[in-house]
Design an enzyme around this catalytic site. Sequence first.
Site, mmCIF file in Angstrom:
data_model
loop_
_atom_site.group_PDB
_atom_site.id
_atom_site.type_symbol
_atom_site.label_atom_id
_atom_site.label_comp_id
_atom_site.label_asym_id
_atom_site.label_seq_id
_atom_site.Cartn_x
_atom_site.Cartn_y
_atom_site.Cartn_z
ATOM 1 N N ASN A 100 -1.728 3.002 -20.232
ATOM 2 C CA ASN A 100 -2.291 2.018 -21.434
ATOM 3 C C ASN A 100 -3.613 2.562 -22.048
ATOM 4 O O ASN A 100 -4.428 3.252 -21.317
ATOM 5 C CB ASN A 100 -2.531 0.670 -20.779
ATOM 6 C CG ASN A 100 -3.381 0.322 -19.649
ATOM 7 O OD1 ASN A 100 -3.451 1.170 -18.678
ATOM 8 N ND2 ASN A 100 -4.155 -0.661 -19.608
ATOM 9 N N HIS A 113 1.000 0.354 -24.560
ATOM 10 C CA HIS A 113 1.220 0.047 -23.268
ATOM 11 C C HIS A 113 1.650 1.216 -22.591
ATOM 12 O O HIS A 113 2.262 2.457 -23.028
ATOM 13 C CB HIS A 113 2.657 -0.950 -23.237
ATOM 14 C CG HIS A 113 1.913 -2.325 -24.058
ATOM 15 N ND1 HIS A 113 2.610 -3.329 -23.562
ATOM 16 C CD2 HIS A 113 1.685 -2.380 -25.199
ATOM 17 C CE1 HIS A 113 2.164 -4.351 -24.154
ATOM 18 N NE2 HIS A 113 1.550 -3.987 -25.201
ATOM 19 N N GLU A 149 4.292 1.938 -20.544
ATOM 20 C CA GLU A 149 5.678 2.564 -20.789
ATOM 21 C C GLU A 149 5.899 3.127 -21.969
ATOM 22 O O GLU A 149 6.711 4.260 -22.271
ATOM 23 C CB GLU A 149 6.578 1.144 -20.786
ATOM 24 C CG GLU A 149 6.588 0.626 -19.326
ATOM 25 C CD GLU A 149 5.672 -0.240 -19.085
ATOM 26 O OE1 GLU A 149 6.100 -1.300 -18.496
ATOM 27 O OE2 GLU A 149 4.641 -0.489 -19.725
ATOM 28 N N CYS A 190 6.264 -5.922 -19.321
ATOM 29 C CA CYS A 190 6.319 -6.992 -20.232
ATOM 30 C C CYS A 190 7.465 -7.251 -21.142
ATOM 31 O O CYS A 190 8.419 -6.156 -21.368
ATOM 32 C CB CYS A 190 5.021 -7.156 -21.036
ATOM 33 S SG CYS A 190 4.856 -5.881 -22.400
ATOM 34 N N CYS A 209 7.421 -4.381 -23.854
ATOM 35 C CA CYS A 209 7.960 -2.789 -23.090
ATOM 36 C C CYS A 209 9.423 -2.942 -22.850
ATOM 37 O O CYS A 209 10.180 -1.936 -23.178
ATOM 38 C CB CYS A 209 7.215 -2.590 -22.021
ATOM 39 S SG CYS A 209 5.287 -2.134 -22.325
#
Length: 296
Positions: A88, A101, A103, A128, A131
């Site tokens: 992140n 993020h 991912e 989340c 993502c």
Amino acid sequence: MQDRFLKSIAKLPEPLATAIVPLLDKDFAGHIDAQQLEVLQIASKMELNELLLALLPIAAALARPPISEFHVGAIAKGKSGDIYMGANIELPGEALFHSVHAEQSAISHAWLSGESIIEDIIVNASPCGHCRQFINELVDGSKVKIHLPAQKIEPLAHYLPYAFGPSDLNITEPLLTKQQHTLTLDSNDPMIIEALDHAGLSYAPYTKNYASVVLETKDGATYCGRYAENAAFNPSMQPMQMALSTMARHNRDFSEINRAVLIESSKGVISLVGAAMDALHSVAVVELEHIVVEPE
């Protein structure tokens, strides 16, 4: 070994730590190829899934979260067998929607490296909603296997049932499908040529604003980012954020930026210049060169 990995190494089982240290040289930016991964698996005596989870502290060391101070690492495993780490990124003083993020970072790493299919996402906490939606944009996104500590491996469809995705908007070539958009500009500037190439590979089926950013550091190194749109719009990844994420993975300080170029298509129904300038000016004192080009 880079200093940023010192604390992470201490969290690894000793056989794995010993085996991975030689990889963490000054050039390491989160990519481990399939052959190197096999060597780590043999040395650590771990099953592959166990090894991937064990490597997350290394990925988390790539993070730059000045707001939350919460380091998140993620790993994308491509069909090639290579793995791509991401983490992140938060921009100081800027709205939270400028954040990258983990991912997204890992997926963009794989995309920039030429992967066409991501089979697995490994992350230390449940993805989340943002993502999950971003992963869903990928080729066969609903089938991507999500690996979490102490949980059964499940496809994305388990975490995002009844998903809305590119197929609902009649997009047949989702993210990671090779894009070929021809943008032309008469220039012999290597940085602009690089930006043109990446803009042609960007993914913008919803706005047609094919775009890229290239950042140059004082030593002449360049770091790129492409625009990656999303059917849900908000989870789209901006090219400036992708370029900054690329820089962070390579352990470069944003203060080293001395030139920044944004190229975007004249036929796009939006412009990214405002968002790109805000993100850039939060980390570097340099003007953004904004170039609008005609698609063929």
